[in-house]
Design an enzyme around this catalytic site. Structure first.
Site, mmCIF file in Angstrom:
data_model
loop_
_atom_site.group_PDB
_atom_site.id
_atom_site.type_symbol
_atom_site.label_atom_id
_atom_site.label_comp_id
_atom_site.label_asym_id
_atom_site.label_seq_id
_atom_site.Cartn_x
_atom_site.Cartn_y
_atom_site.Cartn_z
ATOM 1 N N GLU A 158 0.821 -1.211 0.000
ATOM 2 C CA GLU A 158 0.000 0.000 0.000
ATOM 3 C C GLU A 158 0.855 1.262 0.000
ATOM 4 O OE1 GLU A 158 -2.913 2.223 -0.373
ATOM 5 O OE2 GLU A 158 -3.730 0.312 0.319
ATOM 6 N N ARG A 181 2.753 2.754 -2.318
ATOM 7 C CA ARG A 181 4.124 2.550 -2.834
ATOM 8 C C ARG A 181 5.052 2.074 -1.726
ATOM 9 N NH1 ARG A 181 3.262 7.537 -5.473
ATOM 10 N NH2 ARG A 181 4.942 8.538 -4.300
ATOM 11 N N ASP A 201 9.544 5.748 -3.805
ATOM 12 C CA ASP A 201 8.928 4.445 -4.075
ATOM 13 C C ASP A 201 9.663 3.393 -3.254
ATOM 14 O OD1 ASP A 201 7.799 2.122 -5.104
ATOM 15 O OD2 ASP A 201 7.738 2.884 -7.155
ATOM 16 N N ARG A 234 8.633 0.177 -2.843
ATOM 17 C CA ARG A 234 8.193 -1.173 -3.180
ATOM 18 C C ARG A 234 9.355 -2.093 -3.547
ATOM 19 N NH1 ARG A 234 3.601 0.411 -7.440
ATOM 20 N NH2 ARG A 234 5.210 1.963 -7.924
#
Length: 204
Positions: free
Chosen positions: A92, A94, A126, A128
């Protein structure tokens, strides 16, 4: 990272009946899902998408992003093609989590863009990771992909894990007056590959 396959069930949707495969990251406890449709080939390119969880866009119909629109378009494209997959990753915001995402939205309401908001909260733009995609794709039997994405990082991640990306399929949907600035930031600061469609003013 250790990814364990858990179970598979049917998932009826407006676009047809998908199979839903559950996975657990035994180190973090995060749960991920692979959706598959039709018969997937290990030898031929398979249409697919890596989709990071977005509660606000996917479930609450937010217009602040294009995530929910992309998820629905991907499912429809897969159903129309007759086969394909979606890796739905629980990352959730990024990778910063739901509550921090709401904090970031609060900063955006005050004028920050999506990257600036993350950085003001002490996060990278980011966060992720994509380590889980290789074991998930191995489980569903996919080696060659036609990847629906605008994000070059996802293409790079697949290639790094030995998955052949035969084609990048643009997924440009969901532009509206609430997310135009967000989409432009994704293009100019996060390197997302978008056409001029996202920057026209017909929906204002």
């Amino acid at each position: 990272m250790s990814i364990k396959y858990v179970a598979t069930s049917k998932l009826p949707t407006p676009w047809g009946v998908f199979a839903m495969h559950g996975f657990e990251d035994t180190e973090s406890g995060k749960e991920h899902v692979a959706l598959t449709f039709g018969t997937l080939s290990a030898d031929e390119p398979v249409l697919g998408r890596i989709h990071s969880e977005c509660l606000t866009g996917d479930a609450l119909f937010s217009l602040r992003c294009d995530c929910g629109f992309q998820l629905q378009a991907a499912m429809q494209n897969i159903a129309e093609t007759g086969s394909g997959f979606i890796l739905y990753l629980r990352q959730e915001g990024r990778g910063i989590g739901l509550l921090n995402k709401i904090r970031a939205y609060e900063l955006q309401d005050k004028g920050a863009n999506t990257v600036e908001a993350n950085e003001q909260l002490g996060f990278e733009a980011d966060m992720r990771k994509y380590d889980m995609i290789k074991p998930m794709l191995e489980q569903i039997g996919v080696k060659h992909v036609r990847l629906m994405t605008n994000n070059p990082r996802k293409v790079k991640a697949m290639k790094e894990f030995g998955i052949e990306v035969v084609e990048r399929v643009p997924l440009q949907v969901g532009k509206n007056r609430y997310n135009e600035a967000y989409l432009k930031t994704k293009s100019t600061e996060l390197g997302h590959m978008m056409s001029e469609y996202h920057f026209m003013d017909e929906n204002k």
